[in-house]
Scaffold this active site. Structure first.
Site, PDB file in Angstrom:
ATOM      1  N   HIS A 134      -8.830  17.233   8.923  1.00 24.20           N
ATOM      2  CA  HIS A 134      -9.539  18.467   9.270  1.00 24.20           C
ATOM      3  C   HIS A 134     -10.159  18.298  10.654  1.00 24.20           C
ATOM      4  CE1 HIS A 134     -13.725  20.035   9.696  1.00 24.20           C
ATOM      5  NE2 HIS A 134     -13.107  21.186   9.502  1.00 24.20           N
ATOM      6  N   THR A 137     -13.971  22.889  16.115  1.00 22.99           N
ATOM      7  CA  THR A 137     -15.077  22.955  17.064  1.00 22.99           C
ATOM      8  C   THR A 137     -15.353  24.423  17.334  1.00 22.99           C
ATOM      9  OG1 THR A 137     -13.600  22.748  18.982  1.00 22.99           O
ATOM     10  CG2 THR A 137     -14.629  20.720  18.168  1.00 22.99           C
ATOM     11  N   HIS A 168     -11.616   6.102  13.607  1.00 19.53           N
ATOM     12  CA  HIS A 168     -13.009   6.001  14.051  1.00 19.53           C
ATOM     13  C   HIS A 168     -13.118   5.383  15.442  1.00 19.53           C
ATOM     14  CE1 HIS A 168     -15.271   7.378  10.530  1.00 19.53           C
ATOM     15  NE2 HIS A 168     -14.307   6.851   9.795  1.00 19.53           N
ATOM     16  N   HIS A 198     -21.287  17.073  -6.593  1.00 24.63           N
ATOM     17  CA  HIS A 198     -20.969  17.117  -8.022  1.00 24.63           C
ATOM     18  C   HIS A 198     -19.950  16.052  -8.420  1.00 24.63           C
ATOM     19  CE1 HIS A 198     -17.825  19.839  -6.362  1.00 24.63           C
ATOM     20  NE2 HIS A 198     -17.073  19.350  -7.335  1.00 24.63           N
TER      21      HIS A 198
END
Length: 298
Positions: A134, A137, A168, A198
């Site tokens: 995903h 901007t 990363h 959840h």
């Protein structure tokens, strides 16, 4: 130059940037499809994006902007991928106005005019070893405030430590010129934001994320937003190129479908962009483009 004129020019620059980033990513993804000559799904026809104009609907039918929804389905590499851009404007509805006021947007209670532009991307892959991803901007403006937001995060159903490290490390390299604290701050924000309460787990292996970014220096914040976008392809493409040829089992595909269920839950229940898009009348198909083509719950 007046402040209004200045922001008109800045809006144009931001909107043009999101469109140019969209064009670059679409070309790169279609290139992956064209070059996938070996491995699973290589015998099928290469996928191409179907491009559809979108509009923001208003009760009085006035011009409220729109964008382009670009979706590829059933490709060699991508089972479903959407790369959307939009520039919308008008007056916030009561619910959105209250939400913005609760977030501390100054003056929104008395002047609900807004302008927003951005790019949003979600990719769901054919090969379960290739990670979903995903990226988005955006810039948001009101007469009394402006800010940038967005980021990108990796969502593998089968995790590889080296893939996570590459994703990363690449983002860090692009963000470090903006200050030593920026990448750690945005990484921590992503870890918090892309969490599914959840399920008591993250939806993926993280990335970077920011919202309400306004340091008072528009140029600096816009430059950071651009580099978040520029980091995306070098962070992601090498992972797809490596994993798209990898053999997989029925169990691997099953794990992918279950993981997609997590992704769908997050986007429908928690994602701020989904809520805003639906609340402000943007094209529902474009807003819900992020949902996977198939998913499974156990």
């Amino acid at each position: 130059m007046t402040e209004t004129t200045d922001f008109d020019a800045r809006k144009t620059r931001a909107s043009d940037w999101f469109r140019s980033l969209r064009d670059e990513i679409v070309a790169a993804f279609e290139g992956l499809e064209a070059t996938h000559a070996t491995g699973p799904f290589s015998a099928s026809e290469p996928g191409r994006f179907e491009v559809t104009p979108t509009t923001r609907s208003t009760e009085d039918g006035s011009d409220a902007g729109g964008g382009l929804m670009s979706v590829m389905r059933g490709g060699r590499v991508f089972e479903k991928v959407g790369v959307n851009v939009s520039t919308v404007y008008g007056t916030l509805g009561e619910a959105a106005q209250k939400s913005m006021a609760a977030r501390g947007v100054p003056g929104i209670e008395t002047d609900p005019r807004f302008w927003a532009s951005g790019i949003s991307l979600v990719a769901h892959m054919q090969n379960p070893h290739a990670p979903a991803v995903h990226m988005n901007t955006r810039m948001f403006w009101t007469p009394n405030a402006w800010w940038f937001g967005g980021g990108s995060d990796l969502n593998p159903c089968i995790e590889y430590a080296e893939d996570t490290a590459h994703f990363h490390d690449t983002q860090k390299a692009w963000l470090d010129p903006h200050g030593a604290t920026v990448y750690p701050e945005l990484k921590a924000w992503a870890d918090e934001y892309f969490y599914i309460p959840h399920r008591k787990r993250a939806r993926g292996v993280g990335g970077i994320f920011m919202d309400d970014r306004n340091t008072g220096d528009w140029e600096a914040d816009f430059a950071l937003t651009q580099d978040i976008g520029r980091a995306f392809l070098p962070a992601y493409l090498p992972l797809v190129e490596k994993r798209r040829v990898q053999p997989f089992s029925d169990a691997d595909k099953d794990a992918q479908l279950v993981h997609r269920g997590l992704y769908a839950e997050y986007n429908l229940v928690y994602d701020r962009g989904t809520k805003f898009g639906l609340a402000t009348g943007h094209d529902a198909n474009a807003v819900l483009m992020s949902l996977p083509p198939m998913a499974k719950w156990v």
